[in-house]
Design an enzyme around this catalytic site. Structure first.
Site, mmCIF file in Angstrom:
data_model
loop_
_atom_site.group_PDB
_atom_site.id
_atom_site.type_symbol
_atom_site.label_atom_id
_atom_site.label_comp_id
_atom_site.label_asym_id
_atom_site.label_seq_id
_atom_site.Cartn_x
_atom_site.Cartn_y
_atom_site.Cartn_z
ATOM 1 N N GLY A 179 -12.987 -1.886 -1.715
ATOM 2 C CA GLY A 179 -11.966 -0.872 -1.896
ATOM 3 C C GLY A 179 -11.479 -0.928 -3.330
ATOM 4 O O GLY A 179 -11.661 -1.948 -4.010
ATOM 5 N N GLN B 54 -5.486 0.001 -10.047
ATOM 6 C CA GLN B 54 -6.359 -1.086 -10.512
ATOM 7 C C GLN B 54 -7.197 -0.684 -11.723
ATOM 8 O O GLN B 54 -7.744 -1.548 -12.406
ATOM 9 C CB GLN B 54 -7.293 -1.555 -9.386
ATOM 10 C CG GLN B 54 -6.555 -2.309 -8.280
ATOM 11 C CD GLN B 54 -7.535 -2.754 -7.209
ATOM 12 O OE1 GLN B 54 -7.897 -1.992 -6.325
ATOM 13 N NE2 GLN B 54 -7.979 -4.006 -7.311
ATOM 14 N N CYS C 95 -9.812 -9.636 -3.815
ATOM 15 C CA CYS C 95 -9.351 -8.468 -4.571
ATOM 16 C C CYS C 95 -9.997 -8.490 -5.951
ATOM 17 O O CYS C 95 -10.053 -9.542 -6.578
ATOM 18 C CB CYS C 95 -7.834 -8.529 -4.695
ATOM 19 S SG CYS C 95 -7.129 -7.133 -5.598
ATOM 20 N N LEU C 96 -10.454 -7.337 -6.408
ATOM 21 C CA LEU C 96 -11.082 -7.267 -7.738
ATOM 22 C C LEU C 96 -10.078 -7.587 -8.848
ATOM 23 O O LEU C 96 -10.470 -7.942 -9.951
ATOM 24 C CB LEU C 96 -11.694 -5.886 -7.972
ATOM 25 C CG LEU C 96 -12.870 -5.513 -7.061
ATOM 26 C CD1 LEU C 96 -13.316 -4.078 -7.333
ATOM 27 C CD2 LEU C 96 -14.043 -6.481 -7.235
ATOM 28 N N HIS D 283 -4.553 -3.182 2.598
ATOM 29 C CA HIS D 283 -4.657 -3.876 1.303
ATOM 30 C C HIS D 283 -4.531 -2.871 0.147
ATOM 31 O O HIS D 283 -3.786 -3.111 -0.816
ATOM 32 C CB HIS D 283 -6.002 -4.609 1.247
ATOM 33 C CG HIS D 283 -6.296 -5.270 -0.069
ATOM 34 N ND1 HIS D 283 -6.390 -6.638 -0.206
ATOM 35 C CD2 HIS D 283 -6.539 -4.745 -1.304
ATOM 36 C CE1 HIS D 283 -6.657 -6.922 -1.481
ATOM 37 N NE2 HIS D 283 -6.766 -5.796 -2.167
ATOM 38 N N GLU D 284 -5.251 -1.757 0.248
ATOM 39 C CA GLU D 284 -5.230 -0.766 -0.836
ATOM 40 C C GLU D 284 -3.875 -0.063 -0.924
ATOM 41 O O GLU D 284 -3.390 0.219 -2.023
ATOM 42 C CB GLU D 284 -6.352 0.263 -0.656
ATOM 43 C CG GLU D 284 -7.766 -0.310 -0.683
ATOM 44 C CD GLU D 284 -8.058 -1.215 -1.872
ATOM 45 O OE1 GLU D 284 -7.501 -0.974 -2.966
ATOM 46 O OE2 GLU D 284 -8.831 -2.172 -1.713
ATOM 47 N N HIS E 165 -1.539 -1.921 -2.975
ATOM 48 C CA HIS E 165 -1.700 -1.696 -4.419
ATOM 49 C C HIS E 165 -0.856 -0.512 -4.879
ATOM 50 O O HIS E 165 -0.299 -0.530 -5.974
ATOM 51 C CB HIS E 165 -3.169 -1.410 -4.767
ATOM 52 C CG HIS E 165 -4.016 -2.641 -4.899
ATOM 53 N ND1 HIS E 165 -3.741 -3.635 -5.807
ATOM 54 C CD2 HIS E 165 -5.140 -3.030 -4.253
ATOM 55 C CE1 HIS E 165 -4.659 -4.578 -5.711
ATOM 56 N NE2 HIS E 165 -5.524 -4.248 -4.768
HETATM 57 ZN ZN ZN Z 1 -7.109 -5.385 -4.180
#
Ligand code: ZN
Length: 167
Positions: A47, A52, A100-101, A142-143, A146
């Site tokens: 995702g 991000q 997470c990236l 999760h997204e 963000h």
């Molecule tokens: Zn993330």
């Protein structure tokens, strides 16, 4: 395809509450969605949220297909959610090692409701309402965090669950 940079933990943009998306059906919005999918695939993410890549707007993408970072998860089609909101959470919860990236090489155990009902807008501004459970539900939660300036690590109850992972 435009260049992108994945922001890492500590960046102020990742701590902001993102602004709603307006201007549905525009070239800019379509290009943003394409860029999010491109960056997610390049980085083997499951995702990716607009903040991000430095764009503080309420939009994210997710999807899974032969992903080396999530090798045991079932495929999920590429999906983009705009101005999403979760309107119902199940009472049953699941623990899962999230990654997470924006926090590379770290995973931690996060407890989240197993299933959700959520609403969002598509690229043309149409409102839709759906249910998700399992990994998809987790990806959406999760997204959406963000978009509210929150990283998964803030939801790790036991910091001793943090593990290093090479990818
Ligand atoms: Zn993330």
């Amino acid at each position: 395809m435009k260049d992108y940079k994945i922001l890492k933990a500590g960046d102020e943009t990742l701590k902001q509450v993102a602004e709603p998306v307006t201007g549905f059906g525009s070239k800019g919005l379509i290009e943003l969605i394409e860029l999010l999918f491109h960056a997610m695939h390049q980085e083997n993410g499951a995702g990716l949220a607009a903040p991000q890549i430095g764009i503080s707007r309420r939009i994210f993408v997710y999807g899974i297909k032969d992903n080396p970072r999530y090798p045991t998860e079932n495929p999920i089609p590429d999906t983009a959610l705009i101005n999403p909101e979760i309107i119902e959470y199940s009472t049953d919860t699941v623990d899962y090692y999230e990654g997470c990236l924006s926090l590379p090489t770290i995973r931690g155990l996060v407890k989240r409701p197993n299933s959700i009902v959520y609403k969002y807008q598509d690229v043309n501004g149409n409102y839709l309402e759906k249910e998700a459970s399992g990994f998809e539900s987790r990806a959406i939660q999760h997204e959406l965090d963000h978009l509210d300036g929150k990283l998964f690590i803030e939801r790790v109850d036991d910091l001793r669950s943090i593990i290093y992972t090479p990818i």
